[in-house]
Design a protein around this motif. Structure first.
Motif, PDB file in Angstrom:
ATOM      1  N   LYS A   1       3.168  -7.270 -42.285  1.00  0.00           N
ATOM      2  CA  LYS A   1       3.396  -8.675 -42.631  1.00  0.00           C
ATOM      3  C   LYS A   1       4.142  -9.343 -41.493  1.00  0.00           C
ATOM      4  O   LYS A   1       5.184  -8.872 -41.048  1.00  0.00           O
TER       5      LYS A   1
ATOM      6  N   ILE B   1      -0.750 -11.288 -43.196  1.00  0.00           N
ATOM      7  CA  ILE B   1      -0.761  -9.827 -43.337  1.00  0.00           C
ATOM      8  C   ILE B   1      -1.988  -9.284 -42.627  1.00  0.00           C
ATOM      9  O   ILE B   1      -3.121  -9.690 -42.907  1.00  0.00           O
TER      10      ILE B   1
ATOM     11  N   THR C   1       3.429 -16.616 -43.987  1.00  0.00           N
ATOM     12  CA  THR C   1       3.250 -15.214 -43.637  1.00  0.00           C
ATOM     13  C   THR C   1       1.767 -14.892 -43.479  1.00  0.00           C
ATOM     14  O   THR C   1       0.921 -15.514 -44.125  1.00  0.00           O
TER      15      THR C   1
ATOM     16  N   ASP D   1      -5.657 -17.534 -48.769  1.00  0.00           N
ATOM     17  CA  ASP D   1      -4.216 -17.322 -48.609  1.00  0.00           C
ATOM     18  C   ASP D   1      -3.652 -18.232 -47.523  1.00  0.00           C
ATOM     19  O   ASP D   1      -2.643 -18.933 -47.731  1.00  0.00           O
TER      20      ASP D   1
ATOM     21  N   THR E   1       3.849  -3.239 -44.974  1.00  0.00           N
ATOM     22  CA  THR E   1       3.584  -3.712 -46.325  1.00  0.00           C
ATOM     23  C   THR E   1       2.328  -3.051 -46.881  1.00  0.00           C
ATOM     24  O   THR E   1       1.462  -2.610 -46.118  1.00  0.00           O
ATOM     25  N   GLU E   2       2.255  -2.990 -48.202  1.00  0.00           N
ATOM     26  CA  GLU E   2       1.054  -2.486 -48.856  1.00  0.00           C
ATOM     27  C   GLU E   2       0.193  -3.626 -49.397  1.00  0.00           C
ATOM     28  O   GLU E   2      -0.812  -3.383 -50.071  1.00  0.00           O
ATOM     29  N   GLU E   3       0.583  -4.851 -49.110  1.00  0.00           N
ATOM     30  CA  GLU E   3      -0.179  -6.006 -49.573  1.00  0.00           C
ATOM     31  C   GLU E   3      -1.515  -6.100 -48.839  1.00  0.00           C
ATOM     32  O   GLU E   3      -1.663  -5.627 -47.702  1.00  0.00           O
ATOM     33  N   ALA E   4      -2.478  -6.726 -49.511  1.00  0.00           N
ATOM     34  CA  ALA E   4      -3.808  -6.892 -48.925  1.00  0.00           C
ATOM     35  C   ALA E   4      -3.757  -7.847 -47.735  1.00  0.00           C
ATOM     36  O   ALA E   4      -2.896  -8.731 -47.655  1.00  0.00           O
ATOM     37  N   ASP E   5      -4.691  -7.660 -46.810  1.00  0.00           N
ATOM     38  CA  ASP E   5      -4.751  -8.537 -45.641  1.00  0.00           C
ATOM     39  C   ASP E   5      -4.932  -9.994 -46.059  1.00  0.00           C
ATOM     40  O   ASP E   5      -5.575 -10.295 -47.069  1.00  0.00           O
ATOM     41  N   SER E   6      -4.383 -10.883 -45.277  1.00  0.00           N
ATOM     42  CA  SER E   6      -4.547 -12.314 -45.536  1.00  0.00           C
ATOM     43  C   SER E   6      -6.015 -12.694 -45.436  1.00  0.00           C
ATOM     44  O   SER E   6      -6.741 -12.208 -44.561  1.00  0.00           O
TER      45      SER E   6
END
Length: 398
Positions: free
Chosen positions: A86, A81, A79, A222, A213-218
């Motif tokens: 995502k 982000i 994946t 990562d 998504t609220e996840e941090a950018d790749s």
């Protein structure tokens, strides 16, 4: 004199090698420019911002040549982000991280693609088609193909080809899920035989997976970590496996995250090794026969007594797993500035010296290994000898 002659010979070989390399580079340049020339000559339509509706794009058209065909390889996917979205990258494509661009999806000698998220919906963008090619022209690029629009798997895509410096690029847009944004892709075409349909399929297989998504950018770590895990073969994924010995078969569960490295069989035991994806934890499962010991607990006691390690502080514990009584002990060993952790667990199979033995080990793991690490391996079915009386054997499934 002999050394001077050798030196002269090496110089001549070096010059000849350089000439060969120069000729090879010249051939590559001629091939590349001839390919680009053919692309330029085959353009039937003049460049411009007009939209051509492509109503004939089908899945069969888009599946292109052999290297692009097939499913999306989701079992090996990673994946990435980007700006709150995502994306899933199919297992058949690779990915690296550029500090200037971000994640770049690629296939060797076929394409490289950068992905971006833009404000404004796809429909809003298509109200002003000129805006799609303006930035390319401002950056010094040349438009090679008018903007076209097609529909694939229920989604609309707008695309065109352009040349930026020495690269032939395919630029494409689509809606970003159910949001006020759109996804953009810029694909550097490294294989001149790729059709528009091929490139649409590449982009759609990734852009179509967009999820908010609220996840941090790749970041670099990562992407590198995910690719490293995927690159190294981790074995066969099983939900359950079986070991057989002397008429007894144990079919046991394999916890998620463990991969089989293969089964090894002898006259005295049958064994299978499992590893986690990152090879941090290894598990060995044994079905073995040893009539020297009355039960599993006695077997472990003997194992500790015969160990070359300091086992004075180790005690054998007992637990119930899936209706079975299991005996186990844990140990931690220091070796060469590393911490070696291990748990060994055994349960009786048939009261006749057949034991099911599971051992897990790890080196320098923060979480370590415990009975919970291997608990699911003790969820099993028994097929074969389940009891014995003098002069006869009983068989069945327990």
């Amino acid at each position: 004199m002999e050394k001077k002659n050798n030196k002269a010979l090496f110089i001549v070989i070096g010059i000849l090698g350089g000439l060969v390399l120069l000729l090879l580079l010249l051939v590559i340049v001629l091939l590349l420019f001839s390919g680009i020339g053919r692309q330029m000559q085959n353009k039937d339509d003049p460049p411009g911002p007009r939209i051509t509706k492509d109503e004939n794009t089908t899945e069969d058209d888009i599946l292109g040549d052999e290297v692009i065909r097939g499913d999306n390889g989701t079992s090996n996917s990673i994946t990435m982000i980007i700006d709150g979205f995502k994306f899933t990258v199919p297992g058949k494509y690779d990915c690296f991280f550029s500090y200037e661009i971000g994640p770049v999806v690629y296939l060797d000698d076929v394409f490289q693609m950068k992905t971006a998220v833009r404000e404004g919906t796809y429909e809003e963008m298509m109200q002003d088609p000129d805006s799609i090619t303006t930035k390319t022209v401002e950056a010094g690029g040349s438009i090679l193909q008018e903007v076209r629009e097609t529909e694939y798997e229920g989604k609309k895509y707008a695309y065109f080809r352009m040349q930026l410096m020495d690269d032939i690029c395919f630029v494409i847009y689509t809606q970003a899920a159910d949001t006020d944004s759109r996804v953009a892709g810029q694909i550097v075409v490294e294989n001149s035989e790729l059709t528009d349909e091929d490139l649409i399929h590449v982009f759609a297989s990734i852009a179509g997976t967009a999820q908010v998504t609220e996840e941090a950018d790749s970041d670099y770590d990562d992407i590198v970590d995910q690719m490293a895990v995927r690159t190294f073969a981790v074995g066969e994924r099983k939900e359950e496996s079986s070991l057989s010995l002397d008429g007894v078969t144990v079919t046991f569960c394999v916890p998620e995250g463990f991969y089989s490295q293969g089964i090894y069989e002898t006259d005295f035991y049958s064994a299978e090794n499992f590893q986690t994806q990152d090879y941090a934890i290894g598990v060995d499962c044994y079905l073995q026969a040893d009539e020297m010991f009355a039960n599993a607990e006695e077997y472990l006691e003997n194992e500790l007594e015969g160990s070359f390690n300091d086992t004075s502080g180790i005690r054998i514990q007992k637990t119930e797993i899936d209706g079975k009584t299991c005996y186990y002990y844990e140990e931690v060993l220091a070796y060469d500035d590393s911490e070696f952790q291990r748990i060994s667990a055994v349960c009786d199979i048939d009261g006749n010296g057949t034991l099911y033995y599971v051992r897990a080990s790890a080196i320098d793991e923060d979480t370590g290994v415990s009975i919970d690490t291997i608990r699911d391996f003790f969820v099993f079915r028994l097929l074969g000898r389940i009891g014995r009386t003098e002069g006869e054997e009983a068989y069945g499934e327990a």
